[in-house]
Design a protein around this motif. Structure first.
Motif, PDB file in Angstrom:
ATOM      1  N   THR A  11      53.542  36.700  26.845  1.00 33.95           N
ATOM      2  CA  THR A  11      52.637  37.288  25.864  1.00 33.95           C
ATOM      3  C   THR A  11      51.447  36.362  25.703  1.00 33.95           C
ATOM      4  O   THR A  11      51.625  35.152  25.533  1.00 33.95           O
ATOM      5  CB  THR A  11      53.346  37.454  24.509  1.00 33.95           C
ATOM      6  OG1 THR A  11      54.535  38.218  24.700  1.00 33.95           O
ATOM      7  CG2 THR A  11      52.448  38.149  23.501  1.00 33.95           C
ATOM      8  N   ILE A  12      50.253  36.910  25.737  1.00 33.28           N
ATOM      9  CA  ILE A  12      49.046  36.105  25.555  1.00 33.28           C
ATOM     10  C   ILE A  12      48.949  35.717  24.083  1.00 33.28           C
ATOM     11  O   ILE A  12      48.987  36.571  23.200  1.00 33.28           O
ATOM     12  CB  ILE A  12      47.792  36.888  25.992  1.00 33.28           C
ATOM     13  CG1 ILE A  12      47.884  37.212  27.485  1.00 33.28           C
ATOM     14  CG2 ILE A  12      46.527  36.079  25.689  1.00 33.28           C
ATOM     15  CD1 ILE A  12      46.785  38.118  27.990  1.00 33.28           C
ATOM     16  N   VAL A  13      48.855  34.410  23.821  1.00 27.92           N
ATOM     17  CA  VAL A  13      48.765  33.936  22.439  1.00 27.92           C
ATOM     18  C   VAL A  13      47.388  33.384  22.096  1.00 27.92           C
ATOM     19  O   VAL A  13      47.041  33.273  20.919  1.00 27.92           O
ATOM     20  CB  VAL A  13      49.852  32.883  22.123  1.00 27.92           C
ATOM     21  CG1 VAL A  13      51.234  33.503  22.182  1.00 27.92           C
ATOM     22  CG2 VAL A  13      49.746  31.689  23.049  1.00 27.92           C
ATOM     23  N   VAL A  53      41.875  31.951  34.473  1.00 32.83           N
ATOM     24  CA  VAL A  53      41.540  33.291  34.958  1.00 32.83           C
ATOM     25  C   VAL A  53      40.030  33.412  35.049  1.00 32.83           C
ATOM     26  O   VAL A  53      39.291  32.770  34.300  1.00 32.83           O
ATOM     27  CB  VAL A  53      42.109  34.412  34.059  1.00 32.83           C
ATOM     28  CG1 VAL A  53      43.615  34.462  34.129  1.00 32.83           C
ATOM     29  CG2 VAL A  53      41.654  34.262  32.637  1.00 32.83           C
ATOM     30  N   ALA A  54      39.572  34.258  35.958  1.00 31.20           N
ATOM     31  CA  ALA A  54      38.139  34.438  36.152  1.00 31.20           C
ATOM     32  C   ALA A  54      37.528  35.314  35.064  1.00 31.20           C
ATOM     33  O   ALA A  54      36.424  35.053  34.597  1.00 31.20           O
ATOM     34  CB  ALA A  54      37.880  35.039  37.527  1.00 31.20           C
ATOM     35  N   ASP A  55      38.243  36.357  34.640  1.00 30.14           N
ATOM     36  CA  ASP A  55      37.684  37.326  33.698  1.00 30.14           C
ATOM     37  C   ASP A  55      38.544  37.391  32.440  1.00 30.14           C
ATOM     38  O   ASP A  55      39.421  38.249  32.328  1.00 30.14           O
ATOM     39  CB  ASP A  55      37.592  38.698  34.367  1.00 30.14           C
ATOM     40  CG  ASP A  55      36.938  39.738  33.483  1.00 30.14           C
ATOM     41  OD1 ASP A  55      36.209  39.360  32.544  1.00 30.14           O
ATOM     42  OD2 ASP A  55      37.151  40.940  33.726  1.00 30.14           O
ATOM     43  N   VAL A  56      38.314  36.489  31.495  1.00 24.06           N
ATOM     44  CA  VAL A  56      39.122  36.462  30.280  1.00 24.06           C
ATOM     45  C   VAL A  56      38.869  37.687  29.403  1.00 24.06           C
ATOM     46  O   VAL A  56      39.720  38.057  28.598  1.00 24.06           O
ATOM     47  CB  VAL A  56      38.898  35.172  29.456  1.00 24.06           C
ATOM     48  CG1 VAL A  56      39.400  33.970  30.207  1.00 24.06           C
ATOM     49  CG2 VAL A  56      37.458  35.009  29.050  1.00 24.06           C
ATOM     50  N   ALA A  57      37.719  38.337  29.566  1.00 25.31           N
ATOM     51  CA  ALA A  57      37.392  39.510  28.751  1.00 25.31           C
ATOM     52  C   ALA A  57      38.326  40.689  29.042  1.00 25.31           C
ATOM     53  O   ALA A  57      38.453  41.600  28.224  1.00 25.31           O
ATOM     54  CB  ALA A  57      35.945  39.928  28.983  1.00 25.31           C
ATOM     55  N   ALA A  58      39.007  40.655  30.167  1.00 20.44           N
ATOM     56  CA  ALA A  58      39.902  41.751  30.537  1.00 20.44           C
ATOM     57  C   ALA A  58      41.250  41.659  29.816  1.00 20.44           C
ATOM     58  O   ALA A  58      42.080  42.559  29.942  1.00 20.44           O
ATOM     59  CB  ALA A  58      40.124  41.758  32.046  1.00 20.44           C
ATOM     60  N   TYR A  59      41.469  40.595  29.061  1.00 20.88           N
ATOM     61  CA  TYR A  59      42.747  40.375  28.389  1.00 20.88           C
ATOM     62  C   TYR A  59      42.548  40.306  26.883  1.00 20.88           C
ATOM     63  O   TYR A  59      41.459  40.003  26.405  1.00 20.88           O
ATOM     64  CB  TYR A  59      43.389  39.075  28.887  1.00 20.88           C
ATOM     65  CG  TYR A  59      43.680  39.067  30.366  1.00 20.88           C
ATOM     66  CD1 TYR A  59      44.866  39.583  30.853  1.00 20.88           C
ATOM     67  CD2 TYR A  59      42.754  38.551  31.278  1.00 20.88           C
ATOM     68  CE1 TYR A  59      45.141  39.579  32.213  1.00 20.88           C
ATOM     69  CE2 TYR A  59      43.019  38.549  32.630  1.00 20.88           C
ATOM     70  CZ  TYR A  59      44.215  39.071  33.094  1.00 20.88           C
ATOM     71  OH  TYR A  59      44.477  39.066  34.436  1.00 20.88           O
ATOM     72  N   SER A  60      43.621  40.542  26.144  1.00 22.57           N
ATOM     73  CA  SER A  60      43.551  40.442  24.683  1.00 22.57           C
ATOM     74  C   SER A  60      44.805  39.733  24.167  1.00 22.57           C
ATOM     75  O   SER A  60      45.871  39.773  24.792  1.00 22.57           O
ATOM     76  CB  SER A  60      43.424  41.819  24.050  1.00 22.57           C
ATOM     77  OG  SER A  60      44.551  42.611  24.375  1.00 22.57           O
TER      78      SER A  60
END
Length: 139
Positions: A11-13, A53-60
């Motif tokens: 899980t992304i924290v 990661v290259a594109d952190v905006a793609a994750y929440s």
């Protein structure tokens, strides 16, 4: 037959500027690994891992992902943590016994080499951590 590294559900924290911090627990796949008993990801313990990661905006934050070690990262970690100190200890033992003829001096020197290897590994642990490259995948 080559075994692929186990995948962990995570899980992304937290989200950084170019990395994600994920929380993961050891999965059942770790039980098949020969190094599971010595792994920091012991059964049921939660780990926080930073994954570039290259594109952190793609994750929440709160998103479920899977995390996996890069193919040869585990091998490099085992070599660094176990094989290099063993080789250092063995070489020092052989050299000191050959040079002095004293097995006691050789054993004490080998023990000192083992401690020195451990201290060096602890001092360079950030460099070793960089070798442990993780891959992240959306579920």
């Amino acid at each position: 037959m080559t075994q692929s590294p186990p995948k962990h559900d995570a899980t992304i924290v937290a989200i950084g500027s170019n990395n994600l911090t994920v929380s993961l627990k050891r999965s059942g796949a770790c039980a098949a690994c020969h190094a599971a008993a010595n792994c920091l990801a012991s059964e049921g313990r939660e780990m926080l891992v930073d994954v570039p990661v290259a594109d952190v905006a793609a994750y929440s934050v709160g998103e479920q992902v899977s995390v996996q070690l890069a193919p040869h990262a585990a091998t490099r970690a085992i070599v660094t943590a176990f094989l290099q100190p063993l080789v250092a200890m063995t070489l020092v033992l052989a050299i000191v016994v050959k040079a002095t003829g004293s097995e006691l001096a050789g054993a004490l020197s080998a023990l000192a080499a083992l401690v020195a290897s451990w201290l060096l590994t602890r001092l360079l642990h950030r460099r070793v951590e960089k070798q442990l490259q993780f891959r992240i995948n959306k579920q």
